[in-house]
Write an enzyme that holds these catalytic residues in place. Sequence first.
Site, PDB file in Angstrom:
ATOM      1  N   HIS A   1     -13.618  -2.274 -15.428  1.00  0.00           N
ATOM      2  CA  HIS A   1     -12.874  -1.046 -15.142  1.00  0.00           C
ATOM      3  C   HIS A   1     -13.430   0.144 -15.915  1.00  0.00           C
ATOM      4  O   HIS A   1     -13.342   1.284 -15.453  1.00  0.00           O
ATOM      5  CB  HIS A   1     -11.401  -1.272 -15.479  1.00  0.00           C
ATOM      6  CG  HIS A   1     -10.518  -0.077 -15.325  1.00  0.00           C
ATOM      7  ND1 HIS A   1     -10.569   0.762 -14.234  1.00  0.00           N
ATOM      8  CD2 HIS A   1      -9.530   0.431 -16.134  1.00  0.00           C
ATOM      9  CE1 HIS A   1      -9.668   1.721 -14.369  1.00  0.00           C
ATOM     10  NE2 HIS A   1      -9.036   1.553 -15.515  1.00  0.00           N
TER      11      HIS A   1
ATOM     12  N   HIS B   1      -0.212  -4.251 -13.464  1.00  0.00           N
ATOM     13  CA  HIS B   1      -1.571  -4.618 -13.058  1.00  0.00           C
ATOM     14  C   HIS B   1      -2.424  -4.995 -14.258  1.00  0.00           C
ATOM     15  O   HIS B   1      -2.106  -4.694 -15.402  1.00  0.00           O
ATOM     16  CB  HIS B   1      -2.235  -3.475 -12.281  1.00  0.00           C
ATOM     17  CG  HIS B   1      -2.487  -2.233 -13.092  1.00  0.00           C
ATOM     18  ND1 HIS B   1      -1.575  -1.210 -13.183  1.00  0.00           N
ATOM     19  CD2 HIS B   1      -3.551  -1.851 -13.844  1.00  0.00           C
ATOM     20  CE1 HIS B   1      -2.057  -0.243 -13.952  1.00  0.00           C
ATOM     21  NE2 HIS B   1      -3.262  -0.617 -14.371  1.00  0.00           N
TER      22      HIS B   1
ATOM     23  N   TRP C   1       5.850  -8.555   9.700  1.00  0.00           N
ATOM     24  CA  TRP C   1       4.779  -8.436   8.709  1.00  0.00           C
ATOM     25  C   TRP C   1       4.234  -7.025   8.704  1.00  0.00           C
ATOM     26  O   TRP C   1       4.495  -6.220   9.598  1.00  0.00           O
ATOM     27  CB  TRP C   1       3.690  -9.485   8.893  1.00  0.00           C
ATOM     28  CG  TRP C   1       2.974  -9.532  10.245  1.00  0.00           C
ATOM     29  CD1 TRP C   1       3.392  -9.023  11.434  1.00  0.00           C
ATOM     30  CD2 TRP C   1       1.728 -10.169  10.505  1.00  0.00           C
ATOM     31  NE1 TRP C   1       2.498  -9.293  12.433  1.00  0.00           N
ATOM     32  CE2 TRP C   1       1.450  -9.995  11.886  1.00  0.00           C
ATOM     33  CE3 TRP C   1       0.814 -10.861   9.732  1.00  0.00           C
ATOM     34  CZ2 TRP C   1       0.294 -10.486  12.494  1.00  0.00           C
ATOM     35  CZ3 TRP C   1      -0.332 -11.364  10.339  1.00  0.00           C
ATOM     36  CH2 TRP C   1      -0.592 -11.182  11.695  1.00  0.00           C
TER      37      TRP C   1
END
Length: 258
Positions: free
Chosen positions: A79, A73, A61
Site C-alpha cells: 500500500h 480494512h 443479488w
Amino acid sequence: MSVLSDLLAGISAGTIEVIDLTAPLSEDTPIIQLPPPLGNTKPFAREEISHYDERGPAWYWNNFSTGEHTGTHVDAPIHWVTGRDKADVSQIPVGHLVAPAVVIDKAADAAADADFLLEVDHIRDWEKQNGPLPEGSWLLYRTGWDERSGDQQRFLNASETGPHTPGMSIECARWLAEEAPIIGVGVETVGTDAGAAHSFDPPFPCHSYMLGASKYGLTQLQNLAQLPPTGAVLVIGPLPIVRGSGSPARVLALVERS
C-alpha cells in the site's frame, strides 16, 4: 477432546466469546478525504441485479463497488511506497490473520484531545502493568473513535487546518515497526496515522514505517472496549485480491470469559 473441539465447545457454552470488531459496510460508511490534486477512493455503492422479479424470480443479488481501503480494512505492505516491493494483500501469510491481540486504551486522552498521539512511553507504561508485547501479536489502539463512525463529519473531524483524529507519534511508529515484536497495528480511526500526520516528517509515519517493515495496518475497528488488555485472539478475513494494496475485512476477536 481435541483443541478445536474444545474451542467450539467453549464458543457454544459462552466461555469463549466471539466479538465482532467490524464496522458495517454500506453507502454511509465514512471514507477518507484527501485534498486535491490527490486521488480519492470511491464510496461503497451497489447495483441491483435482481430482486425476486423478472430479472431473477427466485433470487436477490447485487453488484457492488468499493475501494480497497473502505470501512474496516487491512493495509498490506504494498500500500505504501516504502513497501512497494513487498507483499500484496493476497500474499499475507494466513498465520498473521489469526494471531494474539493486545489493547492499549487511550480513549480518555483522545476525548480530551482529538490530536492525541500515542508515545513509546505509553506502551512502556502499559507493559509494566501487563507484561511485554507478545511476539507475533497485533497491537490494537483504542481511542473511542468508533463512537463517531455513524457520521462522516464527526468521524473525519476536519477543520480549515485539516483533520483532527488521534494517532501515534513519529518515534512510536518507528519503534513499533523496527523494535516491537508485533506484526500489525489496529485502530478505530479512518487510517492508522493521526489526522495531522500529513505534516509530520516523514508524512504518515505509521504507514511509512510499519508497511516498509512488512507489517500491517487494520483500521475502522469497533468494539475494542469489549476486549481485555491481553489474551484475545484476532481473526481477520480480507479478500485475497491479487496485487491488492488492501481489502475490506471481517474482523473478529475471541475472548475467554469466566
